[in-house]
Design an enzyme around this catalytic site. Structure first.
Site, PDB file in Angstrom:
ATOM      1  CD  GLU A 212      -3.288  -0.922   2.437  1.00 52.87           C
ATOM      2  OE1 GLU A 212      -2.998  -0.032   3.195  1.00 52.87           O
ATOM      3  OE2 GLU A 212      -3.895  -1.681   2.089  1.00 52.87           O
ATOM      4  CB  CYS A 246      -1.190   7.049   1.648  1.00 50.81           C
ATOM      5  SG  CYS A 246      -2.499   6.097   2.270  1.00 50.81           S
TER       6      CYS A 246
END
Length: 465
Positions: A212, A246
């Protein structure tokens, strides 16, 4: 080589091979212990996060870390039986009367390398999914949040045996050694640059990975959008955790004629949420001075090349409480358009319509998230159909990550694999194919020696195909 690290791995590996299956009651018990850890120690964990950041309010940690963690554990407890049961598979006529099914089994030992920006959600979240799937888990949290990481290690040791779930702490060198262990699966959350090193280390052991990563998540403003509503939701998504997210909107694409109105609306939205930045306990500090200096360098380079900066708010005395910089007149070759920003800096570029937005986005690495604001469904569908990203939120930011039954993950440079809900459960599960042959199997008709009967049978099978 760190002997203690390898000893922990060896103990978990041996335990996983001695007991390759984890019964449903055991999985449920581990999840209940995880839930108990969060319920009993949530306040202490929030205090540790606050201490690591300097300024990060307990309500933000509750909203951004703990709520999603608790919902993930509760969702796994609700659906664990259904997710774990074997799946019957229809058998084709040519193999009948055999029976077939898919048996879902734990992989074994899962490693989790977690980042500093959401130090509870992004460490204990993947660990909970791996435990739900019946695995043993080793967690290496970030060294940039040392108090949170130390407390997490202490609490996990209270609630779990080391052979079930353990936490190892150390610096970047230990993290590199951790990535090189022969896990049955390695889950990493962090930057694309570090993700490349993690993937390479795992490849040496043929360890499958979930990455990720980050990247530059675009936010597209259609002329049909409601500007004030869009600005409020963009400002919230950009400034949550001071942009250290993110999937934060990394840059805006909007028609040039809307730039002034959009900038004004963003300023009003920031003022409502954060009347002051410096000393405001709701406005998270940047993780350290080095990160603040990096962001200032990105802005300075853009200004030196002709960009203009509009500061939305007033900086704090501490440079780590940085007000939002809206950067206008940005060009794609500037440094802040070449790397993930990860802070309160927001470039605004001109983009006149959906086809132009599609071209701009598709000329760059695939993002982890994409945002679109507007009322024109045809324009929205152009963007959804013609771009590829890890996930999308329409008319808001960030919130697709909060849906427990939507898979969350990247694509291309923003990562691979998915977490959350059943998708996360399956990421840590081996789906084993099983076929139970019947004593009345017709398969013997295809055994040698071959002859006319074989030809007739193959002809009949070709006609069916």
């Amino acid at each position: 080589m760190t002997p203690a690290l390898h000893a922990l791995f060896d103990a978990q590996h041996a335990a996983s091979r001695a007991q390759p299956e984890a019964a449903l009651p055991l999985r449920r018990d581990r999840l209940l212990r995880m839930r108990g850890l969060l319920q009993q120690h949530g306040a202490a964990l929030a205090q540790a996060v606050q201490a690591d950041f300097g300024v990060r309010s307990a309500p933000l940690t509750e909203i951004a870390d703990m709520l999603l963690l608790r919902e993930g554990v509760a969702d796994a407890l609700r659906h664990l039986r259904a997710w774990s049961r074997p799946r019957r598979v229809r058998t084709p006529l040519t193999l009948q009367p055999a029976r077939a099914w898919i048996q879902r089994q734990p992989l074994g030992v899962v490693g989790v390398l977690s980042p500093w920006n959401y130090p509870l959600l992004l460490s204990l979240g993947p660990a909970a999914s791996a435990l739900a799937a019946g695995n043993r888990v080793m967690l290496k949290p970030s060294e940039r949040t040392p108090r949170t990481s130390a407390l997490t290690a202490e609490l996990v040791a209270r609630h779990f045996e080391a052979e079930e779930f353990c936490v190892v702490n150390g610096d970047a060198a230990l993290a590199a050694e951790f990535a090189g262990l022969p896990f049955d699966h390695l889950f990493f959350t962090g930057s694309t640059a570090v993700g490349r090193h993690v993937a390479a280390a795992a490849a040496a052991n043929l360890t499958p990975t979930t990455l990720e990563l980050g990247g530059k998540s675009p936010c597209v403003i259609d002329p049909s959008c409601r500007i004030d509503e869009a600005a409020a939701r963009i400002a919230h998504g950009k400034l949550l955790n001071a942009g250290q997210t993110c999937i934060a909107p990394d840059y805006l694409l909007a028609p040039a004629a809307m730039h002034t109105a959009l900038a004004d609306a963003l300023e009003r939205a920031v003022q409502r949420m954060f009347p002051a930045v410096g000393g405001n306990p709701d406005y998270t500090a940047l993780i350290d001075a080095r990160h603040a200096e990096r962001l200032e360098r990105l802005v300075a380079e853009a200004v030196a090349r002709g960009a203009r900066v509009r500061v939305l708010g007033t900086d704090g005395v501490d440079a780590r409480q940085m007000a939002l910089r809206l950067v206008l007149g940005v060009t794609p070759d500037m440094a802040l358009m070449q790397e993930e920003i990860f802070g309160p800096v927001l470039p605004l570029l001109a983009c006149e319509d959906a086809p132009q937005a599609v071209r701009f986005i598709n000329d760059r690495p695939r993002p982890l998230a994409l945002y679109w604001f507007g009322e024109d469904r045809a324009a929205r569908d152009v963007l959804l159909q013609q771009t590829t990203s890890g996930g999308v939120t329409v008319n808001d930011t960030l919130v697709h990550i909060a849906h427990p039954r939507l898979p969350f993950g990247g694509v291309g440079d923003s990562g691979w694999g998915a977490s959350h809900g059943e998708a996360g459960f399956l990421r840590f599960t081996h789906e084993k194919a099983v076929l139970a042959q019947s004593r009345w199997s017709l398969g013997g008709l295809l055994h040698p020696p071959y002859g006319p009967r074989t030809e007739r049978l193959l002809a009949a099978m070709r006609r069916r195909g």
